[in-house]
Scaffold this motif. Structure first.
Motif, PDB file in Angstrom:
ATOM      1  N   PRO A 157       0.799  -1.218   0.000  1.00 32.89           N
ATOM      2  CA  PRO A 157       0.000   0.000   0.000  1.00 32.89           C
ATOM      3  C   PRO A 157       0.830   1.266   0.000  1.00 32.89           C
ATOM      4  O   PRO A 157       0.435   2.271  -0.557  1.00 32.89           O
ATOM      5  N   VAL A 158       2.006   1.239   0.636  1.00 29.42           N
ATOM      6  CA  VAL A 158       2.853   2.431   0.655  1.00 29.42           C
ATOM      7  C   VAL A 158       3.319   2.771  -0.750  1.00 29.42           C
ATOM      8  O   VAL A 158       3.323   3.918  -1.178  1.00 29.42           O
ATOM      9  N   ALA A 159       3.699   1.738  -1.513  1.00 28.12           N
ATOM     10  CA  ALA A 159       4.188   1.979  -2.867  1.00 28.12           C
ATOM     11  C   ALA A 159       3.089   2.529  -3.757  1.00 28.12           C
ATOM     12  O   ALA A 159       3.359   3.152  -4.786  1.00 28.12           O
ATOM     13  N   ALA A 160       1.819   2.282  -3.395  1.00 29.45           N
ATOM     14  CA  ALA A 160       0.717   2.766  -4.214  1.00 29.45           C
ATOM     15  C   ALA A 160       0.454   4.248  -4.009  1.00 29.45           C
ATOM     16  O   ALA A 160      -0.257   4.865  -4.785  1.00 29.45           O
ATOM     17  N   LEU A 161       1.009   4.843  -2.966  1.00 28.70           N
ATOM     18  CA  LEU A 161       0.808   6.260  -2.706  1.00 28.70           C
ATOM     19  C   LEU A 161       1.790   7.091  -3.505  1.00 28.70           C
ATOM     20  O   LEU A 161       2.891   6.642  -3.827  1.00 28.70           O
ATOM     21  N   GLN A 162       1.416   8.334  -3.773  1.00 29.70           N
ATOM     22  CA  GLN A 162       2.398   9.241  -4.343  1.00 29.70           C
ATOM     23  C   GLN A 162       3.437   9.533  -3.267  1.00 29.70           C
ATOM     24  O   GLN A 162       3.166   9.389  -2.071  1.00 29.70           O
ATOM     25  N   PRO A 163       4.639   9.942  -3.646  1.00 28.16           N
ATOM     26  CA  PRO A 163       5.664  10.225  -2.629  1.00 28.16           C
ATOM     27  C   PRO A 163       5.177  11.238  -1.609  1.00 28.16           C
ATOM     28  O   PRO A 163       4.500  12.216  -1.945  1.00 28.16           O
ATOM     29  N   MET A 164       5.496  10.986  -0.369  1.00 24.53           N
ATOM     30  CA  MET A 164       5.134  11.915   0.692  1.00 24.53           C
ATOM     31  C   MET A 164       6.075  13.110   0.600  1.00 24.53           C
ATOM     32  O   MET A 164       7.299  12.963   0.650  1.00 24.53           O
ATOM     33  N   ALA A 200      13.872   8.412  -1.287  1.00 25.05           N
ATOM     34  CA  ALA A 200      13.041   7.757  -2.300  1.00 25.05           C
ATOM     35  C   ALA A 200      12.750   6.315  -1.908  1.00 25.05           C
ATOM     36  O   ALA A 200      11.694   5.769  -2.241  1.00 25.05           O
ATOM     37  N   GLY A 201      13.680   5.683  -1.188  1.00 20.81           N
ATOM     38  CA  GLY A 201      13.463   4.318  -0.733  1.00 20.81           C
ATOM     39  C   GLY A 201      12.314   4.202   0.251  1.00 20.81           C
ATOM     40  O   GLY A 201      11.757   3.115   0.438  1.00 20.81           O
ATOM     41  N   PHE A 202      11.948   5.320   0.883  1.00 18.10           N
ATOM     42  CA  PHE A 202      10.797   5.362   1.794  1.00 18.10           C
ATOM     43  C   PHE A 202       9.587   6.021   1.131  1.00 18.10           C
ATOM     44  O   PHE A 202       8.619   6.360   1.800  1.00 18.10           O
ATOM     45  N   ASN A 203       9.659   6.200  -0.170  1.00 14.05           N
ATOM     46  CA  ASN A 203       8.603   6.857  -0.942  1.00 14.05           C
ATOM     47  C   ASN A 203       8.337   8.257  -0.394  1.00 14.05           C
ATOM     48  O   ASN A 203       7.196   8.673  -0.208  1.00 14.05           O
ATOM     49  N   SER A 259      19.158  12.127  13.141  1.00 12.82           N
ATOM     50  CA  SER A 259      17.994  13.009  13.283  1.00 12.82           C
ATOM     51  C   SER A 259      17.122  12.950  12.036  1.00 12.82           C
ATOM     52  O   SER A 259      15.883  12.905  12.133  1.00 12.82           O
ATOM     53  N   LEU A 260      17.756  12.966  10.863  1.00 13.21           N
ATOM     54  CA  LEU A 260      16.993  12.881   9.615  1.00 13.21           C
ATOM     55  C   LEU A 260      16.203  11.582   9.554  1.00 13.21           C
ATOM     56  O   LEU A 260      15.007  11.574   9.213  1.00 13.21           O
ATOM     57  N   MET A 261      16.852  10.474   9.903  1.00 14.04           N
ATOM     58  CA  MET A 261      16.173   9.178   9.804  1.00 14.04           C
ATOM     59  C   MET A 261      15.063   9.052  10.852  1.00 14.04           C
ATOM     60  O   MET A 261      14.062   8.371  10.611  1.00 14.04           O
ATOM     61  N   ASN A 262      15.221   9.698  12.000  1.00 17.33           N
ATOM     62  CA  ASN A 262      14.127   9.712  12.973  1.00 17.33           C
ATOM     63  C   ASN A 262      12.909  10.434  12.402  1.00 17.33           C
ATOM     64  O   ASN A 262      11.765  10.001  12.592  1.00 17.33           O
ATOM     65  N   CYS A 263      13.160  11.537  11.705  1.00 16.76           N
ATOM     66  CA  CYS A 263      12.049  12.253  11.064  1.00 16.76           C
ATOM     67  C   CYS A 263      11.370  11.369  10.016  1.00 16.76           C
ATOM     68  O   CYS A 263      10.129  11.318   9.940  1.00 16.76           O
ATOM     69  N   VAL A 264      12.165  10.666   9.228  1.00 15.15           N
ATOM     70  CA  VAL A 264      11.610   9.768   8.211  1.00 15.15           C
ATOM     71  C   VAL A 264      10.757   8.688   8.870  1.00 15.15           C
ATOM     72  O   VAL A 264       9.647   8.376   8.418  1.00 15.15           O
ATOM     73  N   SER A 265      11.256   8.103   9.957  1.00 13.02           N
ATOM     74  CA  SER A 265      10.509   7.052  10.653  1.00 13.02           C
ATOM     75  C   SER A 265       9.191   7.578  11.205  1.00 13.02           C
ATOM     76  O   SER A 265       8.162   6.891  11.163  1.00 13.02           O
ATOM     77  N   ILE A 266       9.213   8.800  11.725  1.00 14.84           N
ATOM     78  CA  ILE A 266       7.995   9.388  12.275  1.00 14.84           C
ATOM     79  C   ILE A 266       6.940   9.560  11.187  1.00 14.84           C
ATOM     80  O   ILE A 266       5.771   9.202  11.364  1.00 14.84           O
ATOM     81  N   ALA A 323       6.810   7.955   8.341  1.00 16.07           N
ATOM     82  CA  ALA A 323       6.386   6.625   7.888  1.00 16.07           C
ATOM     83  C   ALA A 323       5.322   6.061   8.820  1.00 16.07           C
ATOM     84  O   ALA A 323       4.349   5.440   8.378  1.00 16.07           O
ATOM     85  N   ASN A 324       5.489   6.283  10.131  1.00 13.89           N
ATOM     86  CA  ASN A 324       4.482   5.839  11.095  1.00 13.89           C
ATOM     87  C   ASN A 324       3.153   6.563  10.874  1.00 13.89           C
ATOM     88  O   ASN A 324       2.078   5.948  10.895  1.00 13.89           O
TER      89      ASN A 324
END
Length: 357
Positions: free
Chosen positions: A71-78, A107-110, A322-329, A331-332
């Motif tokens: 389902p994540v891949a089906a979304l446009q990039p955030m 891009a790997g996290f869309n 810090s950047l990856m924490n933002c990405v994880s947030i 993504a959640n």
């Protein structure tokens, strides 16, 4: 033939006499039936917060949704926007370059990100910029100024379904989704502890130079620094706090004034950015090897000051972490999980000349 009642109605909602339809999902989520159709069929073109709202509404009324395999891949990039203060703060400039250069990783996290540098220490400008971003992005990360104009902007974004994450400096009484940064009160206490250990068991004077106390981070560091001396090292006197607005030239002038007023000054805590200006003034006064200088944020310029002994210690955090924490947030949030689910709190690192990474 009468449709059977929906036995999956959640507690607290009236039992439905028919199976839920797309129109019901649209009404509950506040969007059009066309938008609901796009979301439920996994088609792109819908903002991530809207997707979450539709999916929650569908779940609430028991609408059966068949998710696509990914389902994540089906979304446009955030679309994310990072808003950082402009100026001579080398740590923030480096963070901006890191984010800009992380295109492939995001891009790997869309996701994709832009970086906006705006005038520092201007809450009205920051508030306006945040509100404008709400039309163009799905999420915002920013270094917060604790001010009513900024709080109103954060709450306005939350009303529009655009989550915000505060970075390095937090904000109170606002509906931000998460904070990524250090425990700044603890950081200030750590700086005071190090300062006292470097100075030793003798009466002494130390001073602080902040960026601006409009940043909660700087105010909390100041409180931690002061309280540590009051509690554990009463022989050391903190002779004042000055604001240099993270500007090297202003920090240089502030340091010259401090040295003129307190010739016996034993230490300076640089709460914000611009330690290069402090170092320049200390070197000109030939005090760089006897005044203890502790600051924040490891940069190439700070490395040089550590190596030549002008700076004694730097409290820093990993910018990539810090950047990856933002990405994880985000993504959640996109997946409907709590923002901080599985996100490790930021950890401070104390760097000396002897342990430079």
């Amino acid at each position: 033939m009468t449709e059977p009642p929906n036995s999956s109605s959640p507690p607290g909602r009236p039992r439905q006499s028919r199976l839920p339809r797309i129109a019901d999902v649209a009404r509950l989520s506040g969007v059009s039936t066309a938008t609901v159709d796009r979301v439920l069929n996994g088609r792109p073109g819908v903002r991530a917060p809207t997707v979450q709202r539709v999916m929650r509404a569908a779940a609430d009324i028991g609408y059966a949704v068949e998710l696509p395999p990914d389902p994540v891949a089906a979304l446009q990039p955030m679309r994310l926007a990072f808003v950082l203060p402009a100026g001579t703060n080398r740590f923030l400039a480096g963070l901006g370059r890191l984010i800009t250069g992380a295109t492939d990783q995001l891009a790997g996290f869309n996701m994709r990100a832009r970086v906006d540098f705006i005038e520092s220490f201007n809450p009205d400008l920051l508030g306006r910029h945040l509100k404008e971003l709400g039309r163009d992005v799905d999420g915002v990360v920013f270094m917060a100024i604790d001010h009513p104009a900024v709080r109103e902007a954060v709450n306005a974004l939350a009303d529009r379904g655009v989550p915000t994450v505060t970075l390095i400096s937090d904000i109170g009484l606002a509906r931000r989704a998460a904070y990524v940064g250090l425990d700044n009160r603890a950081a200030g206490r750590t700086a005071a502890y190090l300062m006292a250990r470097f100075i030793g068991p003798r009466p002494a004077k130390v001073a602080m130079i902040a960026g601006s106390l409009s940043y909660r981070a700087h105010g909390e560091r100041e409180m931690g620094f002061l309280h540590m001396f009051q509690e554990a090292y009463p022989a050391i006197e903190v002779v004042g706090l000055r604001e240099g607005y993270d500007d090297q030239a202003k920090n240089y002038r502030q340091t010259r004034m401090l040295l003129a007023r307190h010739p016996d000054l034993a230490g300076i805590y640089c709460i914000g950015g611009g330690p290069e200006g402090i170092a320049k003034a200390l070197k000109e006064a030939r005090r760089d090897q006897d005044v203890v200088l502790i600051g924040h944020g490891l940069t190439p310029e700070v490395r040089e000051l550590l190596v030549d002994g002008t700076m004694d210690a730097v409290i820093t955090q990993n910018p990539h972490g810090s950047l990856m924490n933002c990405v994880s947030i985000f993504a959640n949030i996109r997946a409907g999980r709590p923002p901080g689910d599985g996100v490790e709190p930021a950890r401070s690192e104390v760097v000396f000349r002897e342990n430079l990474p």
